[in-house]
Design a protein around this motif. Structure first.
Motif, short mmCIF file in Angstrom:
data_model
loop_
_atom_site.label_atom_id
_atom_site.label_comp_id
_atom_site.label_asym_id
_atom_site.label_seq_id
_atom_site.Cartn_x
_atom_site.Cartn_y
_atom_site.Cartn_z
N GLN A 1 0.83 -1.20 0.00
CA GLN A 1 0.00 0.00 0.00
C GLN A 1 0.87 1.25 0.00
O GLN A 1 0.60 2.21 -0.74
CB GLN A 1 -0.92 0.02 1.22
CG GLN A 1 -2.03 -1.00 1.18
CD GLN A 1 -2.82 -1.01 2.49
OE1 GLN A 1 -2.70 -0.12 3.31
NE2 GLN A 1 -3.65 -2.04 2.66
N LEU A 2 1.92 1.25 0.83
CA LEU A 2 2.82 2.40 0.89
C LEU A 2 3.55 2.60 -0.43
O LEU A 2 3.68 3.73 -0.91
CB LEU A 2 3.83 2.23 2.03
CG LEU A 2 3.24 2.29 3.44
CD1 LEU A 2 4.30 1.89 4.47
CD2 LEU A 2 2.69 3.67 3.73
N ALA A 3 4.01 1.52 -1.03
CA ALA A 3 4.71 1.60 -2.32
C ALA A 3 3.77 2.18 -3.39
O ALA A 3 4.18 3.03 -4.19
CB ALA A 3 5.22 0.22 -2.73
N ASN A 4 2.51 1.73 -3.38
CA ASN A 4 1.53 2.26 -4.35
C ASN A 4 1.29 3.75 -4.14
O ASN A 4 1.17 4.51 -5.10
CB ASN A 4 0.22 1.48 -4.25
CG ASN A 4 0.35 0.07 -4.80
OD1 ASN A 4 1.24 -0.23 -5.58
ND2 ASN A 4 -0.54 -0.81 -4.36
N LYS A 5 1.20 4.17 -2.85
CA LYS A 5 1.00 5.59 -2.57
C LYS A 5 2.18 6.42 -3.06
O LYS A 5 2.02 7.49 -3.62
CB LYS A 5 0.79 5.82 -1.07
CG LYS A 5 -0.62 5.64 -0.62
CD LYS A 5 -0.81 6.21 0.76
CE LYS A 5 -2.30 6.33 0.99
NZ LYS A 5 -2.65 7.18 2.09
N ILE A 6 3.39 5.92 -2.83
CA ILE A 6 4.58 6.64 -3.27
C ILE A 6 4.61 6.74 -4.79
O ILE A 6 4.89 7.81 -5.36
CB ILE A 6 5.85 5.95 -2.73
CG1 ILE A 6 5.93 6.17 -1.22
CG2 ILE A 6 7.11 6.48 -3.42
CD1 ILE A 6 6.99 5.35 -0.51
N GLN A 7 4.27 5.65 -5.48
CA GLN A 7 4.21 5.68 -6.95
C GLN A 7 3.18 6.68 -7.44
O GLN A 7 3.43 7.42 -8.40
CB GLN A 7 3.90 4.29 -7.51
CG GLN A 7 5.04 3.29 -7.35
CD GLN A 7 6.30 3.74 -8.09
OE1 GLN A 7 6.27 4.55 -9.01
NE2 GLN A 7 7.43 3.22 -7.66
N GLN A 8 2.02 6.74 -6.78
CA GLN A 8 0.97 7.69 -7.17
C GLN A 8 1.45 9.13 -6.95
O GLN A 8 1.21 9.99 -7.80
CB GLN A 8 -0.31 7.43 -6.36
CG GLN A 8 -1.49 8.28 -6.79
CD GLN A 8 -1.90 8.02 -8.24
OE1 GLN A 8 -2.04 6.88 -8.66
NE2 GLN A 8 -2.10 9.08 -9.00
N LEU A 9 2.12 9.38 -5.84
CA LEU A 9 2.65 10.73 -5.58
C LEU A 9 3.67 11.12 -6.65
O LEU A 9 3.69 12.27 -7.11
CB LEU A 9 3.30 10.79 -4.20
CG LEU A 9 2.37 10.85 -3.00
CD1 LEU A 9 3.12 10.67 -1.70
CD2 LEU A 9 1.60 12.17 -3.00
N LYS A 10 4.50 10.17 -7.06
CA LYS A 10 5.50 10.45 -8.11
C LYS A 10 4.81 10.79 -9.42
O LYS A 10 5.18 11.75 -10.11
CB LYS A 10 6.43 9.25 -8.30
CG LYS A 10 7.44 9.08 -7.21
CD LYS A 10 8.30 7.85 -7.50
CE LYS A 10 9.37 7.66 -6.46
NZ LYS A 10 10.21 6.49 -6.74
N ARG A 11 3.78 10.00 -9.78
CA ARG A 11 3.04 10.26 -11.03
C ARG A 11 2.35 11.62 -10.98
O ARG A 11 2.34 12.35 -11.96
CB ARG A 11 2.04 9.15 -11.29
CG ARG A 11 2.64 7.86 -11.82
CD ARG A 11 1.58 6.91 -12.31
NE ARG A 11 0.70 6.43 -11.26
CZ ARG A 11 0.91 5.34 -10.52
NH1 ARG A 11 1.98 4.61 -10.70
NH2 ARG A 11 0.04 4.99 -9.60
N ASP A 12 1.75 11.95 -9.84
CA ASP A 12 1.03 13.21 -9.71
C ASP A 12 1.95 14.42 -9.78
O ASP A 12 1.53 15.49 -10.18
CB ASP A 12 0.24 13.24 -8.39
CG ASP A 12 -0.92 12.25 -8.38
OD1 ASP A 12 -1.25 11.71 -9.47
OD2 ASP A 12 -1.48 12.01 -7.29
N SER A 13 3.19 14.26 -9.36
CA SER A 13 4.11 15.38 -9.34
C SER A 13 4.85 15.57 -10.67
O SER A 13 5.56 16.54 -10.85
CB SER A 13 5.13 15.25 -8.20
OG SER A 13 5.97 14.14 -8.44
#
Length: 140
Positions: free
Chosen positions: A127-139
């Protein structure tokens, strides 16, 4: 509700509330009855030790003022219920605490949070890895 004095040396709800406030909130969250009167709360809590009715009433009304309880009057009785679920309260408070710590201490807080994940289960890591990936994509 904004917690003004988070007590990190305490445990459970005592981190957010005074001792009697925490007992009252825990009781109201645990009970299957939707609303309880002051007398009902007093009687349930007195199983531990005797409590004065006026003390319980004062604390419950203070919790109303803080936005934690909703008070409804029916005939001559006041009935109280939590304003939100325990889960929602804990979620909101932990988020505010994390935001405050991050604002004050920055990335150091994130590093310390990751350090305490030594024995975390794989699902949470995913879950944490997915959140980090989403934050990277959003930025990007």
């Amino acid at each position: 509700m904004n917690i003004k004095n988070f007590k990190y040396n305490e445990v459970g709800l005592n981190r957010f509330f005074g001792t009697l406030e925490a007992k009252i909130m825990e009781l109201l969250w645990e009970e299957e009855i939707e609303e309880m009167s002051i007398k009902e709360v007093q009687l349930k809590l007195e199983q531990d030790k005797p409590l004065n009715f006026n003390t319980v009433m004062t604390v419950m009304n203070r919790l109303v003022d803080k936005g934690m309880l909703v008070k409804r009057t029916e005939a001559r009785h006041s009935l109280y219920r939590p304003n939100q679920s325990k889960e929602r309260f804990i979620d909101e408070q932990s988020k505010k605490l994390t935001e405050n710590l991050y604002e004050e201490f920055g990335g150091l807080v994130v590093n310390h949070m990751i350090d305490v994940l030594k024995d975390v289960d794989q699902d949470l890591l995913n879950q944490l890895a997915n959140k980090i990936q989403q934050l990277k994509r959003d930025s990007e």
